[in-house]
Write a protein that holds these residues in place. Structure first.
Motif, PDB file in Angstrom:
ATOM      1  N   GLN A 239     -34.827   4.233  38.853  1.00  0.00           N
ATOM      2  CA  GLN A 239     -34.703   4.437  40.181  1.00  0.00           C
ATOM      3  C   GLN A 239     -34.158   2.957  40.829  1.00  0.00           C
ATOM      4  O   GLN A 239     -34.508   1.876  40.392  1.00  0.00           O
ATOM      5  CB  GLN A 239     -36.126   4.480  40.956  1.00  0.00           C
ATOM      6  CG  GLN A 239     -36.833   5.893  40.474  1.00  0.00           C
ATOM      7  CD  GLN A 239     -36.256   6.859  41.042  1.00  0.00           C
ATOM      8  OE1 GLN A 239     -36.029   7.077  41.911  1.00  0.00           O
ATOM      9  NE2 GLN A 239     -36.168   8.177  40.004  1.00  0.00           N
ATOM     10  N   GLU A 241     -32.172   0.409  43.963  1.00  0.00           N
ATOM     11  CA  GLU A 241     -31.892   0.304  45.418  1.00  0.00           C
ATOM     12  C   GLU A 241     -30.952  -0.740  45.911  1.00  0.00           C
ATOM     13  O   GLU A 241     -31.121  -1.969  45.018  1.00  0.00           O
ATOM     14  CB  GLU A 241     -32.977   0.055  46.227  1.00  0.00           C
ATOM     15  CG  GLU A 241     -34.048   1.346  46.490  1.00  0.00           C
ATOM     16  CD  GLU A 241     -35.099   1.043  47.393  1.00  0.00           C
ATOM     17  OE1 GLU A 241     -35.096   1.180  48.520  1.00  0.00           O
ATOM     18  OE2 GLU A 241     -36.330   0.655  46.527  1.00  0.00           O
ATOM     19  N   THR A 274     -31.365   7.524  40.123  1.00  0.00           N
ATOM     20  CA  THR A 274     -31.248   7.714  41.678  1.00  0.00           C
ATOM     21  C   THR A 274     -30.736   6.239  42.100  1.00  0.00           C
ATOM     22  O   THR A 274     -31.290   5.196  41.819  1.00  0.00           O
ATOM     23  CB  THR A 274     -32.697   8.075  42.428  1.00  0.00           C
ATOM     24  OG1 THR A 274     -33.110   9.416  41.869  1.00  0.00           O
ATOM     25  CG2 THR A 274     -32.883   8.033  43.714  1.00  0.00           C
ATOM     26  N   LYS A 276     -30.000   4.260  45.872  1.00  0.00           N
ATOM     27  CA  LYS A 276     -29.731   4.284  47.224  1.00  0.00           C
ATOM     28  C   LYS A 276     -29.226   2.944  47.725  1.00  0.00           C
ATOM     29  O   LYS A 276     -29.772   1.884  47.386  1.00  0.00           O
ATOM     30  CB  LYS A 276     -31.165   4.679  47.928  1.00  0.00           C
ATOM     31  CG  LYS A 276     -31.765   6.088  47.407  1.00  0.00           C
ATOM     32  CD  LYS A 276     -33.075   6.023  48.187  1.00  0.00           C
ATOM     33  CE  LYS A 276     -33.823   7.388  47.972  1.00  0.00           C
ATOM     34  NZ  LYS A 276     -34.886   7.777  48.748  1.00  0.00           N
ATOM     35  N   ASN A 277     -28.395   3.049  48.857  1.00  0.00           N
ATOM     36  CA  ASN A 277     -27.827   2.047  49.406  1.00  0.00           C
ATOM     37  C   ASN A 277     -26.742   1.060  48.443  1.00  0.00           C
ATOM     38  O   ASN A 277     -27.304   0.328  47.850  1.00  0.00           O
ATOM     39  CB  ASN A 277     -28.815   1.054  50.010  1.00  0.00           C
ATOM     40  CG  ASN A 277     -30.063   1.940  51.011  1.00  0.00           C
ATOM     41  OD1 ASN A 277     -29.581   2.685  51.652  1.00  0.00           O
ATOM     42  ND2 ASN A 277     -31.159   1.554  50.826  1.00  0.00           N
ATOM     43  N   GLU A 306     -27.104   8.006  47.450  1.00  0.00           N
ATOM     44  CA  GLU A 306     -27.429   8.363  48.966  1.00  0.00           C
ATOM     45  C   GLU A 306     -27.054   6.932  49.474  1.00  0.00           C
ATOM     46  O   GLU A 306     -27.442   5.665  49.390  1.00  0.00           O
ATOM     47  CB  GLU A 306     -28.689   8.740  49.137  1.00  0.00           C
ATOM     48  CG  GLU A 306     -29.159   8.857  50.737  1.00  0.00           C
ATOM     49  CD  GLU A 306     -30.572   9.656  50.744  1.00  0.00           C
ATOM     50  OE1 GLU A 306     -30.924   9.820  51.995  1.00  0.00           O
ATOM     51  OE2 GLU A 306     -31.212   9.877  49.669  1.00  0.00           O
ATOM     52  N   ASN A 307     -26.399   7.215  50.638  1.00  0.00           N
ATOM     53  CA  ASN A 307     -25.804   5.975  51.538  1.00  0.00           C
ATOM     54  C   ASN A 307     -25.090   5.153  50.721  1.00  0.00           C
ATOM     55  O   ASN A 307     -25.452   3.712  50.378  1.00  0.00           O
ATOM     56  CB  ASN A 307     -27.108   4.971  52.143  1.00  0.00           C
ATOM     57  CG  ASN A 307     -27.972   5.867  52.847  1.00  0.00           C
ATOM     58  OD1 ASN A 307     -27.569   6.872  53.680  1.00  0.00           O
ATOM     59  ND2 ASN A 307     -29.317   5.560  53.063  1.00  0.00           N
TER      60      ASN A 307
END
Length: 387
Positions: A239, A241, A274, A276-277, A306-307
Motif C-alpha cells: 500500500q 501513497e 496500490t 495513490k497520489n 489512483e490520482n
C-alpha cells in the motif's frame, strides 16, 4: 569505628564504579551492546553486525563506507538524524540488512540521514539493500542479485526496521549489464517495515526496486536515476501513497517499470500494489530514449493506481502481455490520470505482438498527483535535493 569502616567501603565502591564507568569509554565510535566486538570506525566503516549487536552511530561524525556493511540476523543498526555516510568503491561498498536483521534510519525533515559519495557520480557505490522474509514468486526463497543474501518466505508482516527521512545518492554500481545495485533494493521485505520520506537521487540504475514482499511506502522521491525511477517484480504487494519522480541528467528510462514474473506471468503471489497520489515527470516527448514511457505494465502485473500526473513523456501508459491485459479494468487500472505534454497517452500489446485496446485501463481527470502537480510537493521541503 564501624561507621567509619562503612564510609570507607562505600567510598571505595563509588570510586570503583566511577573508575569502571570511565574506563569503559574507550573512544569507540558506536554506542550500544556489541558482543561480537563490532566497532563502527568512521574512517573505515565496514564489517558485519552479528546476533546481539545493537550499534548506534554518532551523528557528529562522518562515516566513510569503505566496504560491505552487513546487519545480520538478530542485530540492529540505528542511524540518528543528521548522520552522513560517504561511500565509494563501486560494488564492494554497500549497506545490506539480512533476514532477521534490522536498520533504524531516524532522520527528520530538517536533519535527514544522507548516504552519498565524495565524487557525486552515479554508480559510485552500491546502495542500500534490505532482505526480508515476506512472500515472493521467484521461489519460496531466493538469493538477492546484489549482496547474495537469502530473501523471501511466508512472514508477510516481517519487520526489517525503519527508513525515515533519508537520501540515498549516487548509488547503483554495476557488476555487469544484468546485475547492478539500485538506490534502495527491497527483497521480500515485509509490511512490518516502515519506509517513508526517502529520496533516491542520481543513481546509475533504478531509484527503488521491490522484489516481491509486502512492504508499504509513503512519501518517496526518485530523481535523476539513469534507469527507471520506480520498479517492481516478483509478486510485490504493498500500500503506497505520495510518490514523486523526476527524470534528469538528460538520460533515464521509465517512470515505473512493473512486472510480475518474467518466466511465468500468472505465477502467484501476483504483483498487485496500490498507489495513490503519484507524479511522474519525464525528459520530454521528443527525448529519444528507447523506453520513454511513464508507466510500463507487463508480464502479468496487476495494480490499482489512483490520482496520477504523467508529464513530459513520449508515451503515458504502455500495457503488454495477455496476463497483464486480463487484469483490466478490475485488477489493473489507472484511475484519474492527468496527461501533460504526453505524445501518446496509451498503448497495448498482446503476447503475440498484436495491438490491444487498453482504453478501459484508465480514466482521465485533472488532479494534483503527489500533491502539487508537476511542481515539488510541500512534503519534500527541507530534506530533498534536485527538485
Amino acid at each position: 569505628m564501624k561507621k567509619s569502616v562503612f564510609k570507607v567501603l562505600a567510598l571505595l565502591a563509588v570510586s570503583s564504579v566511577t573508575f569502571i564507568s570511565c574506563s569503559s569509554d574507550d573512544d569507540s565510535n558506536d554506542v550500544g551492546t556489541n558482543p561480537s566486538g563490532f566497532v563502527a570506525n568512521p574512517a573505515d566503516f565496514k564489517g558485519e553486525l552479528k546476533a546481539g549487536d545493537e550499534v548506534t552511530l554518532d551523528p557528529s561524525k562522518v562515516y566513510y563506507l569503505t566496504g560491505k556493511l552487513q546487519v545480520n540476523d538478530g542485530a540492529k543498526l540505528t542511524i540518528p538524524a543528521g548522520t552522513k555516510i560517504i561511500a565509494n568503491g563501486g560494488t564492494s561498498s554497500f549497506v545490506a540488512v539480512a533476514q532477521g536483521g534490522q536498520i533504524f534510519v531516524n532522520g527528520t525533515a530538517t536533519n535527514p540521514v544522507v548516504f552519498t559519495s565524495e565524487n557525486r557520480t552515479p554508480g559510485a557505490w552500491g546502495g542500500v539493500v534490505l532482505c526480508g522474509k515476506a512472500p515472493i514468486n521467484k521461489a519460496t526463497t531466493a538469493s538477492a542479485e546484489v549482496s547474495e543474501l537469502t530473501y523471501g518466505g511466508s512472514v508477510s508482516n516481517d519487520n526489517s526496521g525503519v527508513i525515515r527521512y533519508a537520501r540515498i545518492e549516487y548509488a547503483g554500481a554495476a557488476y555487469n549489464s544484468e546485475k547492478e545495485f539500485n538506490g534502495l533494493s527491497l527483497f521480500g521485505v515485509g509490511s512490518g517495515t516502515k519506509i517513508e520520506y526517502v529520496q533516491l537521487h542520481e543513481g546509475a540504475d533504478d531509484g527503488i526496486e521491490f522484489f516481491g514482499g509486502t512492504v508499504n511506502t509513503k512519501y518517496i522521491v526518485s530523481t535523476g536515476n539513469e534507469d527507471d525511477q520506480f520498479d517492481w517484480t516478483e509478486g510485490w504487494n504493498g500500500q503506497n501513497e505520495f510518490w514523486f519522480a523526476k527524470a534528469g541528467l538528460g538520460r533515464g528510462n521509465r517512470g515505473v517499470e512493473a512486472d510480475n514474473n518474467s518466466n511465468n506471468h500468472s505465477l502467484g503471489p501476483i504483483s498487485n500494489p496500490t498507489i495513490k497520489n503519484m507524479t511522474l515527470i519525464g525528459l520530454g516527448g521528443d527525448y529519444n530514449g528507447a523506453e520513454n514511457q511513464a508507466l510500463k505494465l507487463r508480464v502479468g502485473t496487476k495494480g490499482k493506481l489512483e490520482n496520477v500526473v504523467l508529464a513530459n513523456w513520449a508515451k503515458g501508459i504502455d500495457i503488454e502481455h495477455d496476463a497483464t491485459l486480463a487484469g483490466i479494468p478490475t485488477d489493473l487500472y489507472v484511475k484519474n490520470v492527468h496527461f501533460i505534454n504526453v505524445t501518446t497517452t496509451a498503448s497495448g500489446k498482446k503476447s503475440d505482438g498484436t495491438v490491444a485496446d487498453v482504453t478501459a485501463a484508465f480514466t482521465i481527470q485533472e488532479n494534483n498527483g503527489a500533491g502539487n502537480g508537476v511542481n515539488a510537493p510541500t512534503w519534500t521541503q527541507g530534506w530533498t535535493v534536485g527538485l
